[in-house]
Design a protein around this motif. Sequence first.
Motif, PDB file in Angstrom:
ATOM      1  N   ASP A   1     -15.296 -53.051 -45.299  1.00 48.93           N
ATOM      2  CA  ASP A   1     -16.444 -52.912 -44.394  1.00 48.93           C
ATOM      3  C   ASP A   1     -16.561 -54.119 -43.475  1.00 48.93           C
ATOM      4  O   ASP A   1     -16.839 -53.985 -42.279  1.00 48.93           O
TER       5      ASP A   1
ATOM      6  N   THR B   1     -16.289 -53.848 -39.442  1.00 47.15           N
ATOM      7  CA  THR B   1     -17.359 -54.292 -38.537  1.00 47.15           C
ATOM      8  C   THR B   1     -16.886 -55.446 -37.661  1.00 47.15           C
ATOM      9  O   THR B   1     -17.297 -55.549 -36.507  1.00 47.15           O
TER      10      THR B   1
ATOM     11  N   PHE C   1     -33.300 -51.686 -45.187  1.00 41.64           N
ATOM     12  CA  PHE C   1     -32.255 -51.703 -46.206  1.00 41.64           C
ATOM     13  C   PHE C   1     -32.591 -52.614 -47.379  1.00 41.64           C
ATOM     14  O   PHE C   1     -31.818 -52.701 -48.328  1.00 41.64           O
TER      15      PHE C   1
ATOM     16  N   ASP D   1     -25.743 -55.763 -54.129  1.00 47.19           N
ATOM     17  CA  ASP D   1     -26.463 -55.111 -53.032  1.00 47.19           C
ATOM     18  C   ASP D   1     -26.449 -55.987 -51.776  1.00 47.19           C
ATOM     19  O   ASP D   1     -26.317 -55.488 -50.660  1.00 47.19           O
TER      20      ASP D   1
ATOM     21  N   ARG E   1     -23.360 -55.824 -49.780  1.00 48.22           N
ATOM     22  CA  ARG E   1     -23.240 -54.562 -49.050  1.00 48.22           C
ATOM     23  C   ARG E   1     -24.194 -54.484 -47.853  1.00 48.22           C
ATOM     24  O   ARG E   1     -23.955 -53.742 -46.907  1.00 48.22           O
ATOM     25  N   TYR E   2     -25.272 -55.237 -47.915  1.00 51.56           N
ATOM     26  CA  TYR E   2     -26.334 -55.159 -46.913  1.00 51.56           C
ATOM     27  C   TYR E   2     -25.880 -55.370 -45.464  1.00 51.56           C
ATOM     28  O   TYR E   2     -26.243 -54.575 -44.586  1.00 51.56           O
TER      29      TYR E   2
ATOM     30  N   GLN F   1     -24.388 -52.328 -43.735  1.00 50.44           N
ATOM     31  CA  GLN F   1     -25.392 -51.271 -43.540  1.00 50.44           C
ATOM     32  C   GLN F   1     -26.259 -51.585 -42.325  1.00 50.44           C
ATOM     33  O   GLN F   1     -26.518 -50.712 -41.488  1.00 50.44           O
ATOM     34  N   HIS F   2     -26.712 -52.814 -42.246  1.00 49.40           N
ATOM     35  CA  HIS F   2     -27.540 -53.289 -41.140  1.00 49.40           C
ATOM     36  C   HIS F   2     -26.773 -53.165 -39.819  1.00 49.40           C
ATOM     37  O   HIS F   2     -27.297 -52.680 -38.812  1.00 49.40           O
TER      38      HIS F   2
ATOM     39  N   ASP G   1     -24.171 -51.160 -39.088  1.00 50.63           N
ATOM     40  CA  ASP G   1     -23.946 -49.756 -38.727  1.00 50.63           C
ATOM     41  C   ASP G   1     -25.205 -49.113 -38.155  1.00 50.63           C
ATOM     42  O   ASP G   1     -25.146 -48.354 -37.191  1.00 50.63           O
ATOM     43  N   PHE G   2     -26.352 -49.422 -38.739  1.00 50.71           N
ATOM     44  CA  PHE G   2     -27.621 -48.889 -38.250  1.00 50.71           C
ATOM     45  C   PHE G   2     -27.856 -49.314 -36.798  1.00 50.71           C
ATOM     46  O   PHE G   2     -28.153 -48.488 -35.928  1.00 50.71           O
TER      47      PHE G   2
END
Length: 179
Positions: A15, A19, A148, A157, A160-161, A164-165, A167-168
């Motif tokens: 990931d 990114t 998130f 977590d 992984r955060y 996620q942030h 991609d959003f």
Amino acid sequence: MGEYVAMDRQAVRDDYARTRRTFHALLDTASRAGLDRPSDGTRWTNRQLLWHMLFGYIIARVLLVLARAFSRLPRRLSRGFAGLLDAGIKPFDLINYLGPCGAARVVSPRRMGVLFDWVTGALERRLAAESEADFARGMHYPVRWDPFFKDFMTIADIYRYPAQHFDFHHRQLTLDEPG
């Protein structure tokens, strides 16, 4: 409380690499006009939103330090700390908005790319050094600060955060997508 989900280090590294490639492609192909265009669904320009996306990785390093420290204390202390932070949502929202406005004025897109590489590299090095037991440690977080954030987040977590942030917010950019 939080539920520990086994950590897949390779998935996190993948990931971060994805990114990183995306961030550089966005920076490399963005025109000045595109960077200054308003984003979709935020008050930021694309340039400011790109900084905010980078900042998600920077703040993950701070969140990891907090989680390591608070995980050694009684959970009620991190719950109280998270509650105090949630109570300060209005000043947080203002700082969260103004930070990228100022940072994007002084940090060039080229420098953003350098910082992105540096911070993801630092996170990957730390990820490699974590013990399996450390991934289950964690603390309570202010759930009103970020969509998130969960009430209780483990160190796993937190790793992984940032993706996620990223991609959003990537979906909110109005730059022309790289070919």
